[in-house]
Design a protein around this motif. Structure first.
Motif, PDB file in Angstrom:
ATOM      1  N   TYR A  21       0.838  -1.203   0.000  1.00 23.00           N
ATOM      2  CA  TYR A  21       0.000   0.000   0.000  1.00 23.00           C
ATOM      3  C   TYR A  21       0.871   1.251   0.000  1.00 23.00           C
ATOM      4  CZ  TYR A  21      -2.668   3.817   2.035  1.00 23.00           C
ATOM      5  OH  TYR A  21      -3.219   5.046   2.287  1.00 23.00           O
ATOM      6  N   ARG A  22       1.851   1.277   0.879  1.00 19.12           N
ATOM      7  CA  ARG A  22       2.738   2.435   0.994  1.00 19.12           C
ATOM      8  C   ARG A  22       3.471   2.696  -0.324  1.00 19.12           C
ATOM      9  NH1 ARG A  22       7.197   1.043   4.882  1.00 19.12           N
ATOM     10  NH2 ARG A  22       7.858   0.038   2.992  1.00 19.12           N
ATOM     11  N   ASP A  23       3.836   1.624  -1.034  1.00 23.36           N
ATOM     12  CA  ASP A  23       4.556   1.765  -2.295  1.00 23.36           C
ATOM     13  C   ASP A  23       3.667   2.250  -3.438  1.00 23.36           C
ATOM     14  OD1 ASP A  23       6.873   0.910  -1.036  1.00 23.36           O
ATOM     15  OD2 ASP A  23       6.718  -1.153  -1.785  1.00 23.36           O
ATOM     16  N   VAL A  24       2.373   1.918  -3.412  1.00 23.73           N
ATOM     17  CA  VAL A  24       1.511   2.233  -4.555  1.00 23.73           C
ATOM     18  C   VAL A  24       0.576   3.412  -4.336  1.00 23.73           C
ATOM     19  CG1 VAL A  24       1.583  -0.153  -5.385  1.00 23.73           C
ATOM     20  CG2 VAL A  24      -0.341   0.606  -3.960  1.00 23.73           C
ATOM     21  N   VAL A  25       0.398   3.877  -3.118  1.00 26.29           N
ATOM     22  CA  VAL A  25      -0.602   4.920  -2.838  1.00 26.29           C
ATOM     23  C   VAL A  25      -0.381   6.170  -3.680  1.00 26.29           C
ATOM     24  CG1 VAL A  25       0.584   5.959  -0.860  1.00 26.29           C
ATOM     25  CG2 VAL A  25      -1.916   6.068  -1.011  1.00 26.29           C
ATOM     26  N   GLY A  26       0.838   6.511  -3.990  1.00 25.67           N
ATOM     27  CA  GLY A  26       1.130   7.698  -4.789  1.00 25.67           C
ATOM     28  C   GLY A  26       0.679   7.598  -6.243  1.00 25.67           C
ATOM     29  N   LEU A  27       0.334   6.397  -6.683  1.00 25.57           N
ATOM     30  CA  LEU A  27      -0.118   6.197  -8.064  1.00 25.57           C
ATOM     31  C   LEU A  27      -1.600   6.482  -8.254  1.00 25.57           C
ATOM     32  CD1 LEU A  27       1.647   2.765  -8.707  1.00 25.57           C
ATOM     33  CD2 LEU A  27       2.467   5.043  -9.368  1.00 25.57           C
ATOM     34  N   PHE A  28      -2.321   6.709  -7.159  1.00 32.05           N
ATOM     35  CA  PHE A  28      -3.775   6.797  -7.220  1.00 32.05           C
ATOM     36  C   PHE A  28      -4.288   8.155  -6.755  1.00 32.05           C
ATOM     37  CE2 PHE A  28      -2.702   2.346  -6.900  1.00 32.05           C
ATOM     38  CZ  PHE A  28      -3.449   1.811  -7.929  1.00 32.05           C
ATOM     39  N   SER A  29      -5.509   8.473  -7.183  1.00 36.84           N
ATOM     40  CA  SER A  29      -6.122   9.769  -6.878  1.00 36.84           C
ATOM     41  C   SER A  29      -7.172   9.712  -5.777  1.00 36.84           C
ATOM     42  CB  SER A  29      -6.779  10.341  -8.135  1.00 36.84           C
ATOM     43  OG  SER A  29      -5.824  10.529  -9.147  1.00 36.84           O
ATOM     44  N   TYR A  30      -7.790   8.532  -5.562  1.00 35.44           N
ATOM     45  CA  TYR A  30      -8.892   8.426  -4.605  1.00 35.44           C
ATOM     46  C   TYR A  30      -8.730   7.215  -3.695  1.00 35.44           C
ATOM     47  CZ  TYR A  30     -11.173  11.596  -7.870  1.00 35.44           C
ATOM     48  OH  TYR A  30     -11.460  12.661  -8.681  1.00 35.44           O
ATOM     49  N   VAL A  31      -9.268   7.366  -2.498  1.00 36.70           N
ATOM     50  CA  VAL A  31      -9.442   6.266  -1.560  1.00 36.70           C
ATOM     51  C   VAL A  31     -10.945   6.036  -1.466  1.00 36.70           C
ATOM     52  CG1 VAL A  31      -9.248   5.562   0.848  1.00 36.70           C
ATOM     53  CG2 VAL A  31      -7.403   6.859  -0.214  1.00 36.70           C
ATOM     54  N   VAL A  32     -11.367   4.772  -1.589  1.00 33.65           N
ATOM     55  CA  VAL A  32     -12.780   4.430  -1.513  1.00 33.65           C
ATOM     56  C   VAL A  32     -12.938   3.347  -0.445  1.00 33.65           C
ATOM     57  CG1 VAL A  32     -14.775   3.518  -2.736  1.00 33.65           C
ATOM     58  CG2 VAL A  32     -13.114   4.952  -3.952  1.00 33.65           C
ATOM     59  N   GLU A  33     -13.817   3.620   0.517  1.00 36.98           N
ATOM     60  CA  GLU A  33     -14.120   2.648   1.560  1.00 36.98           C
ATOM     61  C   GLU A  33     -15.554   2.192   1.418  1.00 36.98           C
ATOM     62  OE1 GLU A  33     -12.529   2.946   5.871  1.00 36.98           O
ATOM     63  OE2 GLU A  33     -12.635   4.989   5.061  1.00 36.98           O
ATOM     64  N   THR A  34     -15.748   0.888   1.334  1.00 33.51           N
ATOM     65  CA  THR A  34     -17.083   0.316   1.361  1.00 33.51           C
ATOM     66  C   THR A  34     -17.193  -0.500   2.648  1.00 33.51           C
ATOM     67  OG1 THR A  34     -16.518  -1.732   0.208  1.00 33.51           O
ATOM     68  CG2 THR A  34     -17.102   0.171  -1.163  1.00 33.51           C
ATOM     69  N   GLU A  35     -18.317  -1.143   2.861  1.00 35.47           N
ATOM     70  CA  GLU A  35     -18.486  -1.910   4.088  1.00 35.47           C
ATOM     71  C   GLU A  35     -17.551  -3.103   4.147  1.00 35.47           C
ATOM     72  OE1 GLU A  35     -22.153  -4.481   4.230  1.00 35.47           O
ATOM     73  OE2 GLU A  35     -22.584  -3.331   2.417  1.00 35.47           O
ATOM     74  N   ARG A  36     -17.066  -3.587   3.006  1.00 34.32           N
ATOM     75  CA  ARG A  36     -16.259  -4.800   2.994  1.00 34.32           C
ATOM     76  C   ARG A  36     -14.833  -4.612   2.527  1.00 34.32           C
ATOM     77  NH1 ARG A  36     -18.915  -9.774   0.582  1.00 34.32           N
ATOM     78  NH2 ARG A  36     -17.344 -10.670   1.928  1.00 34.32           N
TER      79      ARG A  36
END
Length: 105
Positions: A21-36
């Motif tokens: 996660y720490r290595d790839v988070v910079g590649l993305f624009s959004y964080v999405v949380e669902t119930e699962r």
């Protein structure tokens, strides 16, 4: 396998997942949380829907996503569609400003 061995194994997998996660988070624009699940993505669309019985649910579509799931073999997913009756949390990730080296080495 003892309960202690299983717990150690799961802790190692989760630590590896955090590092990924720490290595790839910079590649993305959004964080999405669902119930699962927890996703990193570059494109997200959330639509509120109502079924024939009058129940409201959310349809979440994402492209180019990374899934936080320690038991999943492939965490990078081209297209994701999630249907959920719980709230969906979408946050835009802050992008750090471009840093130019000062050249004083």
């Amino acid at each position: 396998m003892s309960a202690e061995d299983l717990e150690r194994y799961e802790n190692e997998i989760e630590l590896g997942l955090y590092r990924e996660y720490r290595d790839v988070v910079g590649l993305f624009s959004y964080v999405v949380e669902t119930e699962r699940r927890f996703y990193l993505t570059n494109s997200v669309d959330v639509q509120v829907r109502t079924n024939d019985g009058g129940d409201t649910f959310f349809e979440v579509r994402m492209t180019d996503a990374w899934v936080w799931d320690m038991y999943r073999q492939a965490r990078f997913v081209k297209n994701v569609r999630v249907l959920t009756f719980k709230d969906v949390n979408v946050e835009e990730l802050a992008k750090p400003e471009l840093q130019i080296p000062d050249g004083t080495a």
